[in-house]
Write a protein that holds these residues in place. Structure first.
Motif, PDB file in Angstrom:
ATOM      1  N   GLU A   7      18.606  17.592  20.476  1.00 65.95           N
ATOM      2  CA  GLU A   7      19.686  16.466  20.195  1.00 65.95           C
ATOM      3  C   GLU A   7      19.548  15.682  20.905  1.00 65.95           C
ATOM      4  N   THR A   8      20.415  15.575  21.680  1.00 67.96           N
ATOM      5  CA  THR A   8      21.662  14.873  22.744  1.00 67.96           C
ATOM      6  C   THR A   8      20.931  14.374  23.324  1.00 67.96           C
ATOM      7  N   ILE A   9      19.468  14.400  23.772  1.00 63.54           N
ATOM      8  CA  ILE A   9      18.758  13.098  24.470  1.00 63.54           C
ATOM      9  C   ILE A   9      18.202  12.187  23.711  1.00 63.54           C
ATOM     10  N   LYS A  10      18.085  12.788  22.656  1.00 61.63           N
ATOM     11  CA  LYS A  10      17.151  12.049  21.561  1.00 61.63           C
ATOM     12  C   LYS A  10      17.724  10.970  20.912  1.00 61.63           C
ATOM     13  N   LEU A  11      19.549  11.596  20.676  1.00 58.26           N
ATOM     14  CA  LEU A  11      20.357  10.861  20.447  1.00 58.26           C
ATOM     15  C   LEU A  11      21.156   9.446  21.771  1.00 58.26           C
ATOM     16  N   LEU A  12      20.560  10.038  23.368  1.00 61.11           N
ATOM     17  CA  LEU A  12      20.804   9.043  24.069  1.00 61.11           C
ATOM     18  C   LEU A  12      20.491   8.123  24.080  1.00 61.11           C
ATOM     19  N   LYS A  13      18.994   8.640  23.587  1.00 59.01           N
ATOM     20  CA  LYS A  13      18.142   7.463  23.599  1.00 59.01           C
ATOM     21  C   LYS A  13      18.430   6.089  22.801  1.00 59.01           C
ATOM     22  N   GLY A  14      18.654   6.823  21.322  1.00 62.72           N
ATOM     23  CA  GLY A  14      19.100   6.076  20.757  1.00 62.72           C
ATOM     24  C   GLY A  14      20.438   5.332  20.453  1.00 62.72           C
ATOM     25  N   ILE A  15      21.182   5.612  21.257  1.00 61.34           N
ATOM     26  CA  ILE A  15      22.949   5.486  21.093  1.00 61.34           C
ATOM     27  C   ILE A  15      22.428   3.376  22.196  1.00 61.34           C
ATOM     28  N   ILE A  16      21.690   3.561  23.520  1.00 59.19           N
ATOM     29  CA  ILE A  16      20.918   3.178  24.463  1.00 59.19           C
ATOM     30  C   ILE A  16      20.374   1.891  23.711  1.00 59.19           C
ATOM     31  N   ALA A  17      19.555   2.060  22.742  1.00 56.92           N
ATOM     32  CA  ALA A  17      19.000   1.472  21.883  1.00 56.92           C
ATOM     33  C   ALA A  17      19.934  -0.246  21.031  1.00 56.92           C
ATOM     34  N   LEU A  18      20.473   1.370  20.413  1.00 53.83           N
ATOM     35  CA  LEU A  18      21.582   0.620  20.115  1.00 53.83           C
ATOM     36  C   LEU A  18      23.133  -0.107  20.643  1.00 53.83           C
ATOM     37  N   ASP A  19      23.561   0.217  22.247  1.00 54.89           N
ATOM     38  CA  ASP A  19      23.476  -0.753  23.172  1.00 54.89           C
ATOM     39  C   ASP A  19      23.845  -1.822  23.042  1.00 54.89           C
ATOM     40  N   ILE A  20      21.489  -1.984  23.628  1.00 54.79           N
ATOM     41  CA  ILE A  20      21.246  -2.879  23.968  1.00 54.79           C
ATOM     42  C   ILE A  20      20.872  -4.106  22.787  1.00 54.79           C
ATOM     43  N   ILE A  21      21.115  -3.302  21.626  1.00 58.54           N
ATOM     44  CA  ILE A  21      21.327  -4.273  20.683  1.00 58.54           C
ATOM     45  C   ILE A  21      22.439  -5.175  20.674  1.00 58.54           C
ATOM     46  N   PHE A  22      23.862  -3.858  20.515  1.00 55.35           N
ATOM     47  CA  PHE A  22      24.726  -4.554  20.259  1.00 55.35           C
ATOM     48  C   PHE A  22      24.983  -5.518  21.343  1.00 55.35           C
ATOM     49  N   ILE A  97      39.789  -3.750  29.181  1.00 56.54           N
ATOM     50  CA  ILE A  97      38.921  -3.008  28.348  1.00 56.54           C
ATOM     51  C   ILE A  97      38.496  -3.922  27.413  1.00 56.54           C
ATOM     52  N   ASN A  98      37.472  -3.725  26.682  1.00 60.09           N
ATOM     53  CA  ASN A  98      37.524  -4.640  25.070  1.00 60.09           C
ATOM     54  C   ASN A  98      37.710  -2.964  24.756  1.00 60.09           C
ATOM     55  N   ALA A  99      38.561  -2.563  23.346  1.00 54.59           N
ATOM     56  CA  ALA A  99      38.669  -2.273  22.333  1.00 54.59           C
ATOM     57  C   ALA A  99      37.957  -2.292  21.312  1.00 54.59           C
ATOM     58  N   PHE A 100      37.441  -2.924  20.598  1.00 46.29           N
ATOM     59  CA  PHE A 100      36.589  -3.509  20.142  1.00 46.29           C
ATOM     60  C   PHE A 100      34.892  -2.546  20.273  1.00 46.29           C
ATOM     61  N   GLY A 101      34.362  -3.498  22.175  1.00 47.55           N
ATOM     62  CA  GLY A 101      33.415  -2.449  22.018  1.00 47.55           C
ATOM     63  C   GLY A 101      33.262  -1.374  23.069  1.00 47.55           C
ATOM     64  N   VAL A 102      34.461  -0.595  22.977  1.00 51.49           N
ATOM     65  CA  VAL A 102      34.985   1.185  22.582  1.00 51.49           C
ATOM     66  C   VAL A 102      34.792   1.363  21.193  1.00 51.49           C
ATOM     67  N   ILE A 103      35.217   0.922  19.971  1.00 49.93           N
ATOM     68  CA  ILE A 103      34.924   1.426  19.059  1.00 49.93           C
ATOM     69  C   ILE A 103      33.797   1.387  18.187  1.00 49.93           C
ATOM     70  N   VAL A 104      32.981   0.373  18.361  1.00 47.59           N
ATOM     71  CA  VAL A 104      31.616  -0.142  17.862  1.00 47.59           C
ATOM     72  C   VAL A 104      30.731   1.549  17.738  1.00 47.59           C
ATOM     73  N   PRO A 105      30.260   0.910  19.671  1.00 44.34           N
ATOM     74  CA  PRO A 105      29.618   2.579  20.110  1.00 44.34           C
ATOM     75  C   PRO A 105      30.051   4.074  19.575  1.00 44.34           C
ATOM     76  N   MET A 106      31.542   4.038  19.020  1.00 42.06           N
ATOM     77  CA  MET A 106      31.539   5.178  18.561  1.00 42.06           C
ATOM     78  C   MET A 106      30.793   5.829  17.110  1.00 42.06           C
ATOM     79  N   PHE A 107      30.477   4.420  16.458  1.00 40.80           N
ATOM     80  CA  PHE A 107      30.086   5.377  15.130  1.00 40.80           C
ATOM     81  C   PHE A 107      28.117   5.371  15.270  1.00 40.80           C
ATOM     82  N   PHE A 108      27.707   4.929  16.489  1.00 43.89           N
ATOM     83  CA  PHE A 108      26.118   5.051  16.953  1.00 43.89           C
ATOM     84  C   PHE A 108      25.645   6.177  16.913  1.00 43.89           C
ATOM     85  N   PRO A 109      26.764   7.921  16.872  1.00 47.86           N
ATOM     86  CA  PRO A 109      25.701   8.896  17.125  1.00 47.86           C
ATOM     87  C   PRO A 109      25.288   9.032  15.116  1.00 47.86           C
ATOM     88  N   LYS A 110      26.389   8.893  14.394  1.00 48.11           N
ATOM     89  CA  LYS A 110      26.051   8.058  12.702  1.00 48.11           C
ATOM     90  C   LYS A 110      25.328   7.338  12.293  1.00 48.11           C
TER      91      LYS A 110
END
Length: 122
Positions: A7-22, A97-110
């Motif tokens: 599940e962590t590996i699946k989540l990693l793939k999803g986070i990378i995809a959302l990072d690219i979109i972001f 470090i941009n705080a907005f850039g830190v906070i947004v990816p914290m929601f990606f797992p959800k």
């Protein structure tokens, strides 16, 4: 390979995809810079770490007695919450470090977990 690692590996793939979109959205808006990229990387790594910490602590709690498991889960939750607050506060305080850039990816797992649950129902 155990379920939590899978599940962590699946989540990693999803986070990378959302990072690219972001990053693409931020670039199109003209707000992309190095502090934003650093913030996105820190937020993404922390989001994945937080998910892994949840998985590990739940696996440990399942092996405990109910009372002890409840205390352990509560302490684990407070620790993860304090770590999240520390990372966000550090991102707000420092200029490189941009705080907005830190906070947004914290929601990606959800987002990933909810969307995969919706896809399973459809």
């Amino acid at each position: 390979m155990d379920t939590t690692l899978r599940e962590t590996i699946k989540l990693l793939k999803g986070i990378i995809a959302l990072d690219i979109i972001f990053i693409a959205i931020i670039y199109i808006l003209g707000k992309f810079d190095i502090p934003m990229l650093q913030g996105i990387l820190i937020g993404s790594v922390y989001a994945l770490l937080n998910f892994r910490l949840i998985a590990v602590s739940l696996n440990r709690a399942v092996q405990m007695s109910p009372g002890r498991a409840q205390v352990f889960a509560g302490v684990s939750y407070v620790g993860r919450l304090a770590l999240t607050a520390a990372i966000i506060l550090a991102a707000i305080k420092v200029d490189y470090i941009n705080a907005f850039g830190v906070i947004v990816p914290m929601f990606f797992p959800k987002i990933i977990i909810v969307s995969s649950a919706i896809n399973r129902k459809v």
